[in-house]
Scaffold this motif. Structure first.
Motif, PDB file in Angstrom:
ATOM      1  N   GLU A 144      32.382  46.830  34.630  1.00 47.83           N
ATOM      2  CA  GLU A 144      30.793  46.495  34.559  1.00 47.83           C
ATOM      3  C   GLU A 144      30.903  45.129  33.604  1.00 47.83           C
ATOM      4  O   GLU A 144      29.941  44.356  33.762  1.00 47.83           O
ATOM      5  N   SER A 145      31.883  44.733  32.884  1.00 45.85           N
ATOM      6  CA  SER A 145      31.879  43.379  32.068  1.00 45.85           C
ATOM      7  C   SER A 145      32.622  42.287  32.718  1.00 45.85           C
ATOM      8  O   SER A 145      32.720  41.123  32.324  1.00 45.85           O
ATOM      9  N   GLY A 146      33.029  42.692  34.242  1.00 42.97           N
ATOM     10  CA  GLY A 146      33.369  41.580  34.944  1.00 42.97           C
ATOM     11  C   GLY A 146      34.952  41.374  34.969  1.00 42.97           C
ATOM     12  O   GLY A 146      35.738  40.471  35.612  1.00 42.97           O
ATOM     13  N   LYS A 147      35.600  42.499  34.231  1.00 46.93           N
ATOM     14  CA  LYS A 147      37.215  42.103  34.306  1.00 46.93           C
ATOM     15  C   LYS A 147      37.934  42.787  35.722  1.00 46.93           C
ATOM     16  O   LYS A 147      37.270  43.738  36.021  1.00 46.93           O
ATOM     17  N   ILE A 148      38.718  42.042  35.933  1.00 52.78           N
ATOM     18  CA  ILE A 148      39.694  42.729  37.245  1.00 52.78           C
ATOM     19  C   ILE A 148      40.121  43.892  36.940  1.00 52.78           C
ATOM     20  O   ILE A 148      40.685  44.221  35.991  1.00 52.78           O
ATOM     21  N   ARG A 149      40.053  45.133  37.754  1.00 53.79           N
ATOM     22  CA  ARG A 149      40.666  46.221  37.761  1.00 53.79           C
ATOM     23  C   ARG A 149      41.794  46.436  38.275  1.00 53.79           C
ATOM     24  O   ARG A 149      42.036  46.707  39.279  1.00 53.79           O
ATOM     25  N   ARG A 150      43.103  45.685  37.466  1.00 49.97           N
ATOM     26  CA  ARG A 150      44.244  45.428  37.841  1.00 49.97           C
ATOM     27  C   ARG A 150      44.960  46.808  38.254  1.00 49.97           C
ATOM     28  O   ARG A 150      45.641  46.894  39.119  1.00 49.97           O
ATOM     29  N   THR A 151      44.528  47.898  37.294  1.00 49.82           N
ATOM     30  CA  THR A 151      45.441  49.308  37.500  1.00 49.82           C
ATOM     31  C   THR A 151      45.126  49.701  38.847  1.00 49.82           C
ATOM     32  O   THR A 151      45.947  50.459  39.521  1.00 49.82           O
ATOM     33  N   GLU A 152      43.565  49.521  39.106  1.00 48.19           N
ATOM     34  CA  GLU A 152      43.350  50.181  40.429  1.00 48.19           C
ATOM     35  C   GLU A 152      43.810  49.441  41.513  1.00 48.19           C
ATOM     36  O   GLU A 152      44.329  49.876  42.724  1.00 48.19           O
ATOM     37  N   LEU A 153      44.035  48.112  41.649  1.00 54.49           N
ATOM     38  CA  LEU A 153      44.749  47.391  42.715  1.00 54.49           C
ATOM     39  C   LEU A 153      46.256  47.488  42.641  1.00 54.49           C
ATOM     40  O   LEU A 153      46.647  47.671  43.916  1.00 54.49           O
ATOM     41  N   ARG A 154      46.949  47.970  41.609  1.00 55.09           N
ATOM     42  CA  ARG A 154      48.296  48.265  41.610  1.00 55.09           C
ATOM     43  C   ARG A 154      48.452  49.305  42.257  1.00 55.09           C
ATOM     44  O   ARG A 154      49.292  49.481  43.010  1.00 55.09           O
ATOM     45  N   ARG A 155      47.542  50.281  42.019  1.00 55.97           N
ATOM     46  CA  ARG A 155      47.745  51.707  42.628  1.00 55.97           C
ATOM     47  C   ARG A 155      47.350  51.642  44.210  1.00 55.97           C
ATOM     48  O   ARG A 155      48.330  52.212  45.058  1.00 55.97           O
TER      49      ARG A 155
END
Length: 164
Positions: A144-155
């Motif tokens: 919601e604050s605009g940060k990349i969801r890296r954990t989701e992408l790594r998964r």
């Protein structure tokens, strides 16, 4: 010391007392009265602090620690790249290989486009920071604050990469 990268830690009256209902998280973050932020930073000769990224987000490849943000900054300079996210994927030899997930500007995706992004990275980054692959993606998942969801992408992209 100036120029060295280390974890940013803080101490003082304004530092939190702990995470509500999370004693494990609290003991991981607070050690000997110091808050371990998980941010990696450098300091210059004048004492100015420069955040390099989050320790958990750094990619460990071939003995190097690579900041995803540094690679992203270079990729975003390419005229066909609208957005991007860089994550590490498993690699038996290197530990992790760099994967760039790229949202291309409308109507420009082709094999040559991907090659040009990799060539751009090769021209502007040290060899160990060049992505092993560039994958087109429709949208970069963000909080919601605009940060990349890296954990989701790594998964989502956890399989080993095919080398480019």
């Amino acid at each position: 010391r100036p120029g060295e990268t280390g974890e940013l830690i803080a101490q003082g009256e304004n530092v939190m007392m702990g995470y509500l209902g999370d004693p494990d998280g609290t003991s991981e973050a607070l050690k000997n009265g110091w808050l371990h932020t998980g941010d990696l930073a450098t300091v210059d000769e004048e004492g100015f602090i420069f955040i390099k990224g989050r320790a958990k987000e750094f990619i460990k490849t071939g003995g190097y620690r690579v900041s995803p943000q540094e690679v992203e900054e270079v990729l975003l300079q390419h005229p066909v790249v609208s957005e991007c996210a860089v994550v590490g994927t498993p690699d038996e030899l290197l530990g992790e290989r760099i994967l760039a997930l790229v949202v291309f500007r409308e109507g420009v995706v082709s094999g040559k486009t991907i090659e040009s992004v990799i060539d751009h990275a090769r021209s502007n980054l040290p060899p160990y920071m060049v992505p092993g692959a560039v994958e087109p993606i429709e949208a970069i998942p963000k909080t919601e604050s605009g940060k990349i969801r890296r954990t989701e992408l790594r998964r989502r992209f956890a399989q080993p990469l095919k080398t480019t």
